[in-house]
Design a protein around this motif. Structure first.
Motif, mmCIF file in Angstrom:
data_model
loop_
_atom_site.group_PDB
_atom_site.id
_atom_site.type_symbol
_atom_site.label_atom_id
_atom_site.label_comp_id
_atom_site.label_asym_id
_atom_site.label_seq_id
_atom_site.Cartn_x
_atom_site.Cartn_y
_atom_site.Cartn_z
ATOM 1 N N VAL A 1 42.800 31.784 39.103
ATOM 2 C CA VAL A 1 42.068 30.555 39.375
ATOM 3 C C VAL A 1 40.666 30.588 38.779
ATOM 4 O O VAL A 1 40.167 29.586 38.278
ATOM 5 C CB VAL A 1 42.007 30.310 40.899
ATOM 6 N N SER A 2 40.022 31.756 38.844
ATOM 7 C CA SER A 2 38.698 31.933 38.253
ATOM 8 C C SER A 2 38.589 33.363 37.736
ATOM 9 O O SER A 2 38.787 34.314 38.487
ATOM 10 C CB SER A 2 37.599 31.669 39.291
ATOM 11 N N MET A 3 38.284 33.490 36.436
ATOM 12 C CA MET A 3 38.158 34.810 35.803
ATOM 13 C C MET A 3 36.874 34.840 34.979
ATOM 14 O O MET A 3 36.896 34.702 33.759
ATOM 15 C CB MET A 3 39.379 35.101 34.924
ATOM 16 N N PRO A 4 35.723 34.996 35.637
ATOM 17 C CA PRO A 4 34.452 35.014 34.890
ATOM 18 C C PRO A 4 34.364 36.231 33.980
ATOM 19 O O PRO A 4 35.131 37.196 34.124
ATOM 20 C CB PRO A 4 33.402 35.067 36.009
ATOM 21 N N LEU B 1 37.525 47.786 39.573
ATOM 22 C CA LEU B 1 36.207 47.279 39.956
ATOM 23 C C LEU B 1 35.870 45.989 39.222
ATOM 24 O O LEU B 1 35.950 45.928 37.992
ATOM 25 C CB LEU B 1 35.150 48.342 39.634
ATOM 26 N N ASN B 2 35.507 44.961 39.982
ATOM 27 C CA ASN B 2 35.107 43.684 39.395
ATOM 28 C C ASN B 2 33.659 43.785 38.937
ATOM 29 O O ASN B 2 32.742 43.913 39.746
ATOM 30 C CB ASN B 2 35.263 42.561 40.425
ATOM 31 N N MET B 3 33.460 43.718 37.627
ATOM 32 C CA MET B 3 32.123 43.860 37.052
ATOM 33 C C MET B 3 31.423 42.516 36.859
ATOM 34 O O MET B 3 30.280 42.475 36.430
ATOM 35 C CB MET B 3 32.222 44.582 35.702
ATOM 36 N N ALA B 4 32.108 41.432 37.169
ATOM 37 C CA ALA B 4 31.519 40.107 36.994
ATOM 38 C C ALA B 4 30.541 39.802 38.130
ATOM 39 O O ALA B 4 30.728 40.237 39.268
ATOM 40 C CB ALA B 4 32.611 39.046 36.953
ATOM 41 N N GLU B 5 29.514 39.044 37.820
ATOM 42 C CA GLU B 5 28.562 38.639 38.854
ATOM 43 C C GLU B 5 29.171 37.597 39.782
ATOM 44 O O GLU B 5 28.776 37.489 40.952
ATOM 45 C CB GLU B 5 27.284 38.101 38.211
#
Length: 206
Positions: free
Chosen positions: A130-133, A189-193
């Motif tokens: 749905v959202s992949m920054p 680990l999600n590295m996106a802000e």
């Protein structure tokens, strides 16, 4: 001449959610996910008590397609994709069918992870994105033979994808990924802000 073939293949299905005729507005879906997360006090409590990073509706809301029209539309789209994948897998379902068992929202903040796991008692599992920054985690898939390779040397870094111990799949918004439920997977680990938002699901044989 020697012959080398591949046996016992692990299949991964990847498609656009809209590919089989369904039109799901991912912006509306994202808004709905955040709205549900904000109002789901039971889910928030479960996440806090279980040290779950971010939010999931897995332990609180089991009937999203019956509560919200966009999730009903999503279920119809997923049904088509699962049917196509089951055909590719050449399942003999007899008089039965594959039916949605559960469907849940995942909102993963910066620094959040989802450790390696499988989905027992299900046949096909998957996720739609749905959202992949920028910087959002890929999906990490593990060779199901890993536990039996007790004395095997490591693979070369440039080994063919089907021979790697782990494969990383970087989905895009609007993608749907399907795999058989015994396949171990994780979200590193999600590295996106910003939050990584997805909707995951299981299908069972009934």
């Amino acid at each position: 001449m020697a012959q080398i073939t591949s046996l016992f293949v692990t299949r991964l299905y990847r498609a656009r959610l809209s590919e089989l005729g369904s039109q799901i507005d991912t912006n509306e879906l994202e808004t709905s996910c955040f709205s549900i997360a904000e109002d789901d006090e039971a889910g928030q409590t479960w996440c806090e008590e279980n040290a779950y990073p971010g939010y999931t509706s897995y332990a609180s809301l089991t009937d999203l397609p019956w509560r919200f029209p966009i999730f009903a539309d999503l279920k119809e789209a997923l049904d088509r994709h699962v049917e196509a994948f089951a055909e590719d897998l050449e399942f003999d379902l007899g008089d039965g069918k594959l039916e949605l068992e559960d469907l849940w929202i995942n909102i993963l903040p910066e620094g959040g992870t989802h450790s390696s796991h499988i989905h027992p008692h299900s046949v096909i599992s998957g996720t739609t994105y749905v959202s992949m920054p920028d910087g959002a985690s890929a999906l990490k898939l593990e060779d199901p033979r890993s536990a039996r390779m007790m004395a095997a040397p490591p693979r070369k870094k440039d080994a063919r994808e089907e021979l790697k111990a782990f494969v990383y799949v970087k989905p895009q918004v609007g993608d749907v990924l399907l795999w058989e439920s015994w396949l171990r997977h994780e979200v590193p680990l999600n590295m996106a802000e910003d939050e990584r938002v997805s909707v995951s699901f299981n299908y069972k044989w009934v």
